[in-house]
Design a protein around this motif. Structure first.
Motif, PDB file in Angstrom:
ATOM      1  N   GLU A  61       0.818  -1.205   0.000  1.00 13.82           N
ATOM      2  CA  GLU A  61       0.000   0.000   0.000  1.00 13.82           C
ATOM      3  C   GLU A  61       0.859   1.266   0.000  1.00 13.82           C
ATOM      4  N   ASP A  62       2.086   1.137  -0.527  1.00 12.31           N
ATOM      5  CA  ASP A  62       3.011   2.281  -0.486  1.00 12.31           C
ATOM      6  C   ASP A  62       3.254   2.888  -1.861  1.00 12.31           C
ATOM      7  N   ASP A  63       2.274   2.743  -2.771  1.00 18.78           N
ATOM      8  CA  ASP A  63       2.443   3.277  -4.125  1.00 18.78           C
ATOM      9  C   ASP A  63       2.766   4.764  -4.117  1.00 18.78           C
ATOM     10  N   GLN A  64       2.082   5.499  -3.247  1.00 22.28           N
ATOM     11  CA  GLN A  64       2.292   6.944  -3.190  1.00 22.28           C
ATOM     12  C   GLN A  64       3.739   7.265  -2.820  1.00 22.28           C
ATOM     13  N   TRP A  65       4.266   6.531  -1.850  1.00 19.83           N
ATOM     14  CA  TRP A  65       5.660   6.748  -1.439  1.00 19.83           C
ATOM     15  C   TRP A  65       6.621   6.409  -2.580  1.00 19.83           C
ATOM     16  N   ILE A  66       6.404   5.273  -3.243  1.00 20.52           N
ATOM     17  CA  ILE A  66       7.310   4.836  -4.305  1.00 20.52           C
ATOM     18  C   ILE A  66       7.313   5.840  -5.454  1.00 20.52           C
ATOM     19  N   LYS A  67       6.148   6.335  -5.843  1.00 16.43           N
ATOM     20  CA  LYS A  67       6.080   7.322  -6.926  1.00 16.43           C
ATOM     21  C   LYS A  67       6.788   8.615  -6.534  1.00 16.43           C
ATOM     22  N   LYS A  68       6.576   9.036  -5.291  1.00 13.49           N
ATOM     23  CA  LYS A  68       7.249  10.236  -4.801  1.00 13.49           C
ATOM     24  C   LYS A  68       8.766  10.023  -4.788  1.00 13.49           C
ATOM     25  N   ARG A  69       9.192   8.855  -4.350  1.00 12.97           N
ATOM     26  CA  ARG A  69      10.620   8.554  -4.273  1.00 12.97           C
ATOM     27  C   ARG A  69      11.280   8.618  -5.642  1.00 12.97           C
ATOM     28  N   GLU A  70      10.607   8.095  -6.648  1.00 10.64           N
ATOM     29  CA  GLU A  70      11.170   8.053  -7.992  1.00 10.64           C
ATOM     30  C   GLU A  70      11.446   9.447  -8.543  1.00 10.64           C
ATOM     31  N   ASN A  71      10.693  10.423  -8.071  1.00 12.03           N
ATOM     32  CA  ASN A  71      10.820  11.788  -8.584  1.00 12.03           C
ATOM     33  C   ASN A  71      11.522  12.724  -7.608  1.00 12.03           C
ATOM     34  N   THR A  72      12.202  12.146  -6.617  1.00 15.53           N
ATOM     35  CA  THR A  72      12.864  12.959  -5.598  1.00 15.53           C
ATOM     36  C   THR A  72      14.374  12.956  -5.807  1.00 15.53           C
ATOM     37  N   ASN A  73      14.954  14.136  -5.777  1.00 11.19           N
ATOM     38  CA  ASN A  73      16.414  14.265  -5.768  1.00 11.19           C
ATOM     39  C   ASN A  73      16.835  14.409  -4.303  1.00 11.19           C
ATOM     40  N   TRP A  74      17.258  13.311  -3.701  1.00  9.46           N
ATOM     41  CA  TRP A  74      17.563  13.309  -2.267  1.00  9.46           C
ATOM     42  C   TRP A  74      18.749  14.190  -1.931  1.00  9.46           C
ATOM     43  N   LEU A  75      19.568  14.528  -2.915  1.00 11.02           N
ATOM     44  CA  LEU A  75      20.701  15.417  -2.648  1.00 11.02           C
ATOM     45  C   LEU A  75      20.221  16.805  -2.243  1.00 11.02           C
ATOM     46  N   GLU A  76      18.995  17.143  -2.623  1.00 11.28           N
ATOM     47  CA  GLU A  76      18.461  18.472  -2.323  1.00 11.28           C
ATOM     48  C   GLU A  76      17.308  18.417  -1.332  1.00 11.28           C
ATOM     49  N   GLU A  77      17.172  17.291  -0.639  1.00 13.17           N
ATOM     50  CA  GLU A  77      16.098  17.126   0.332  1.00 13.17           C
ATOM     51  C   GLU A  77      16.689  16.920   1.729  1.00 13.17           C
ATOM     52  N   PRO A  78      15.923  17.238   2.768  1.00 15.32           N
ATOM     53  CA  PRO A  78      16.415  16.955   4.118  1.00 15.32           C
ATOM     54  C   PRO A  78      16.473  15.453   4.368  1.00 15.32           C
ATOM     55  N   MET A  79      17.554  15.000   4.952  1.00 12.71           N
ATOM     56  CA  MET A  79      17.690  13.602   5.356  1.00 12.71           C
ATOM     57  C   MET A  79      18.233  13.568   6.772  1.00 12.71           C
ATOM     58  N   SER A  80      17.363  13.230   7.687  1.00 11.54           N
ATOM     59  CA  SER A  80      17.747  13.027   9.082  1.00 11.54           C
ATOM     60  C   SER A  80      17.506  11.557   9.393  1.00 11.54           C
ATOM     61  N   ILE A  81      18.590  10.797   9.442  1.00 11.22           N
ATOM     62  CA  ILE A  81      18.517   9.334   9.485  1.00 11.22           C
ATOM     63  C   ILE A  81      18.687   8.848  10.922  1.00 11.22           C
ATOM     64  N   TYR A  82      17.811   7.953  11.317  1.00  8.96           N
ATOM     65  CA  TYR A  82      17.843   7.360  12.657  1.00  8.96           C
ATOM     66  C   TYR A  82      18.344   5.931  12.505  1.00  8.96           C
ATOM     67  N   GLU A  83      19.574   5.677  12.968  1.00  8.61           N
ATOM     68  CA  GLU A  83      20.166   4.347  12.826  1.00  8.61           C
ATOM     69  C   GLU A  83      19.655   3.439  13.940  1.00  8.61           C
ATOM     70  N   VAL A  84      19.180   2.260  13.536  1.00  6.28           N
ATOM     71  CA  VAL A  84      18.491   1.377  14.473  1.00  6.28           C
ATOM     72  C   VAL A  84      19.063  -0.038  14.405  1.00  6.28           C
ATOM     73  N   HIS A  85      19.281  -0.609  15.577  1.00 11.12           N
ATOM     74  CA  HIS A  85      19.592  -2.034  15.705  1.00 11.12           C
ATOM     75  C   HIS A  85      18.332  -2.699  16.266  1.00 11.12           C
ATOM     76  N   LEU A  86      17.640  -3.461  15.405  1.00  8.41           N
ATOM     77  CA  LEU A  86      16.321  -3.959  15.801  1.00  8.41           C
ATOM     78  C   LEU A  86      16.377  -4.849  17.035  1.00  8.41           C
ATOM     79  N   ASN A  87      17.473  -5.589  17.202  1.00  9.46           N
ATOM     80  CA  ASN A  87      17.576  -6.469  18.375  1.00  9.46           C
ATOM     81  C   ASN A  87      17.448  -5.704  19.679  1.00  9.46           C
ATOM     82  N   SER A  88      17.942  -4.461  19.690  1.00  9.36           N
ATOM     83  CA  SER A  88      18.092  -3.775  20.969  1.00  9.36           C
ATOM     84  C   SER A  88      17.413  -2.410  21.028  1.00  9.36           C
TER      85      SER A  88
END
Length: 723
Positions: free
Chosen positions: A226-253
């Motif tokens: 059900e993520d078609d909207q996200w995938i279409k948006k992603r295809e047309n996004t230049n991430w070099l010019e977008e904010p990226m605040s990444i949260y690194e996660v270790h699922l075990n802990s």
């Protein structure tokens, strides 16, 4: 008397054949047919069809049965078996089916260009000639014999011997009537007649460790995306010019149950999506979730490259995880590990009795420091395995990007080696030319087939052109972790403020190379383990100063050019070092300093995402301008972040001494509105007096015609937007 010779019976019984189909199954013979089957557990076997029912003759103690039937043609048939205790079962003979994997598939694989080989190799449910079953296929070119063994044949390698398809090195068998959830492995007989029991390199699901059998599991149709909207948006996004605040996660802990047990992917998804959305993170980066046996490896010693770990549920559960985060507009980056693999006997190492996926010579094929093998990037089928694996996660699980682990170890033949412990390339150099070609190939096809996705390099050297496009001579990664910035800035922050004036270059030097690559500023898991202390505990001073330094450091990080990455727990001042065996200390959020630190990061993420100068021009000098980097006496630096239409003035005081009426040169006259103050009482700051708006004066300062005056709170960052 048996039709087969004693030698043929011996070879069938002992698994010495590349093509047992020549003998097993039904074949024309004289004026009729001969039928054979290997049933080691049967006392008697009856072959039945619409035209006949006849008992077969046991011609070997190994369980080989044979029958000649005159005056009939090849027909559809089955076996009815009875064991010595009277138990009965029915067998649809796997040896009546033609090969499935085409010549073209094998050709593409052998030349290294079959990007969906995961749909051919491994185990796949299908229907052939009206019979439902599972196709098994594995690459083991140097094996004398390969069999599928599992809970459906008592793990006996005589029952389901596979055939090799030409000279491809691929072995294949279709076994009817298997069920999803059945366990299996490959029993491999080497040229030296050793028996190896190996998991399926292309399996999509495994038993939960410490068990390790592969599990028949069909990915197709499991989850309605059900993520078609996200995938279409992603295809047309230049991430070099977008904010990226990444949260690194270790699922075990990241989070566990009250009994310190793992949550399911579905439960983690709900909690993590809400948490990231609430706190303003745009992406998560998952430390490796491909199947691995050892928790202590944090996932970096992968054995099941095509399977999400069963620690947290099924592959379908992981699909739900990805889908839910996408619906909340949160991207997902996976840590991907093509640089090495463990030596576990059940996995890839010496897979068919030879150095198949790795180099035989340890100077090329082993990481001595890590106790692991190195992939042979010059072998087409190994490259195909890895590249198809990267694309597999993007296609089957809708992953948005891959952070490629330990790229430096791949690029250099002498990585962590001395003297004669390495072999130069064909030109006498230290670069691993095959690995370089592999990485270029990987990045080229990734962006071709999955636009809008990202590949990110963890590369700790000054290797040129890591994020330069392949057609311009680079490796082709979208971004690269900035390890130099991380090391220098942390060294600076760990110093007592009184000494910082002598080391200001550690803080400012990064701008000299900030635009040489597309950098991510990463404060990752590696910085909070093995006695390095948690991020807040690295900071000098009493508790208040530690948290003030933490806020100051994160403010500097978010203002500095480059995308952002924080490891879990840093956003609320996790006090203890990261412990992979236990959950984060969520209970400390009841304390004001930790709760307000989380509020601070939430606010900082919002400031970052809603102000273009902080992200629009991250990888070009046009987005950054120094005001002053030379006031080391006060340990103050100031600079501008710029986009096409806006400028933000960022000022940092790295001492606990307030700087009253501090004058700052500004690029133009006008009103300067305070949009951020890390010293706010809302964030457990001191609340030092500072004006919310300042008007410039026609006083030349720091080489500029205009300047402003503002108080600088202790250990603080303040941002002004130019009206």
């Amino acid at each position: 008397m048996a039709i087969l010779s004693q030698e043929e019976i011996f070879n069938l019984s002992n698994g010495n054949l590349h093509d047992p189909y020549v003998y097993l199954g039904m074949h024309k013979y004289k004026k009729g047919v001969v039928v054979r089957t290997m049933q080691p557990f049967a006392k008697e076997v009856k072959v039945t069809s619409k035209k006949f029912r006849r008992y077969m003759k046991k011609i070997s103690d190994s369980g080989l049965f044979e029958l000649y039937i005159p005056n009939v043609d090849i027909v559809n048939y089955k076996f009815k078996c009875t064991d010595y205790e009277g138990n009965k079962w029915e067998v649809i003979d796997p040896y009546q089916f033609l090969p499935v994997i085409s010549d073209y598939d094998r050709h593409l694989f052998n030349e290294g260009n079959h990007y969906e080989i995961y749909d051919k190799l491994g185990s796949h449910n299908m229907k052939i000639n009206g019979h439902k079953g599972t196709l098994f296929a594995v690459w083991a070119p140097n094996a004398k014999r390969v069999s599928v063994v599992g809970n459906f044949n008592n793990w006996d390698g005589r029952v389901h011997q596979m055939r090799m398809l030409g000279s491809s090195g691929i072995w294949e068998i279709f076994i009817p009537n298997l069920s999803e959830g059945d366990l299996y492995k490959y029993e491999i007989k080497t040229k030296e007649d050793y028996i190896l029991l190996k998991i399926d390199p292309y399996a999509n699901f495994f038993e939960k460790r410490p068990k390790n059998a592969s599990i028949i599991y069909d990915l197709e149709g499991k989850h309605q995306w059900e993520d078609d909207q996200w995938i279409k948006k992603r295809e047309n996004t230049n991430w070099l010019e977008e904010p990226m605040s990444i949260y690194e996660v270790h699922l075990n802990s990241w989070m566990k149950t009250e009994n310190d047990e793992f949550l399911n992917y579905r439960d983690i998804a709900k909690n993590l999506a809400n948490y990231c959305k609430e706190n303003g993170f745009t992406h998560i980066e998952l430390m490796p979730i491909a199947e691995h046996p050892l928790d202590m490896s944090w996932g970096y010693q992968v054995t099941g490259y095509f399977a999400p770990t069963s620690r947290f549920g099924t592959p379908e559960d992981f699909m739900y995880f990805v889908d839910l985060l996408h619906k909340e507009n949160i991207g997902i980056i996976l840590d991907w590990v093509p640089g090495h693999f463990p030596k576990d006997e059940f996995a890839l190492g010496r897979f068919d009795g030879t150095a198949l996926y790795e180099h035989l010579d340890p100077r090329l094929g082993e990481h001595i420091d890590w106790g692991t093998y190195i992939f042979n990037y010059g072998r087409n089928e190994v490259k195909n395995f890895l590249i198809s694996n990267a694309l597999f996660w993007l296609k089957k699980f809708h992953i948005d990007g891959l952070r490629v682990d330990a790229v430096a170890s791949m690029l250099y033949l002498d990585y962590s080696r001395e003297g004669k412990d390495w072999i130069p390339n064909r030109f006498g150099g230290r670069e691993n030319l095959e690995a370089i070609d592999f990485l270029k190939h990987l990045n080229s096809v990734t962006y071709k087939y999955f636009p809008g996705t990202l590949t990110i390099a963890e590369e700790s050297t000054a290797f040129p052109g890591v994020t330069k496009p392949v057609d311009l001579g680079g490796l082709g990664f979208a971004m690269k972790w900035n390890m130099g910035w991380m090391n220098d800035s942390l060294e600076y922050m760990k110093k007592e403020p009184i000494y910082r004036q002598y080391h200001q270059n550690d803080l400012t030097f990064s701008i000299m190379y900030a635009f040489s690559e597309n950098f991510i500023l990463s404060i990752s898991h590696d910085e909070v383990v093995y006695g390095k202390k948690s991020l807040v505990d690295k900071m000098p001073g009493d508790d208040w100063q530690k948290f003030a330094n933490l806020r100051l450091y994160l403010s500097y990080m978010y203002a500095h050019p480059g995308k952002k990455l924080l490891f879990m727990g840093q956003e609320f001042g996790q006090w203890k070092e990261w412990d992979f065996e236990h959950s984060l200390d969520w209970h400390i959020l009841q304390y004001e300093n930790h709760k307000k630190t989380k509020d601070f990061v939430k606010y900082l993420n919002n400031i970052y995402k809603t102000n273009e100068p902080f992200y629009k021009i991250d990888f070009n000098y046009e987005g950054f301008e120094w005001i002053d980097f030379s006031d080391n006496e006060n340990s103050v630096i100031s600079f501008l972040r710029k986009s096409n239409d806006e400028k933000i003035l960022c000022v940092f005081n790295f001492t606990p001494v307030p700087r009253d009426n501090y004058r700052i040169g500004v690029p133009e006259e006008g009103q300067y509105e305070l949009i951020f103050n890390s010293d706010s009482k809302d964030f457990w700051g001191s609340g030092y007096d500072i004006k919310n708006s300042v008007t410039s004066e026609k006083i030349r300062w720091q080489g500029r015609d205009n300047s402003i005056v503002s108080n600088l709170p202790p250990l603080s960052a303040i941002f002004f937007k130019i009206k």
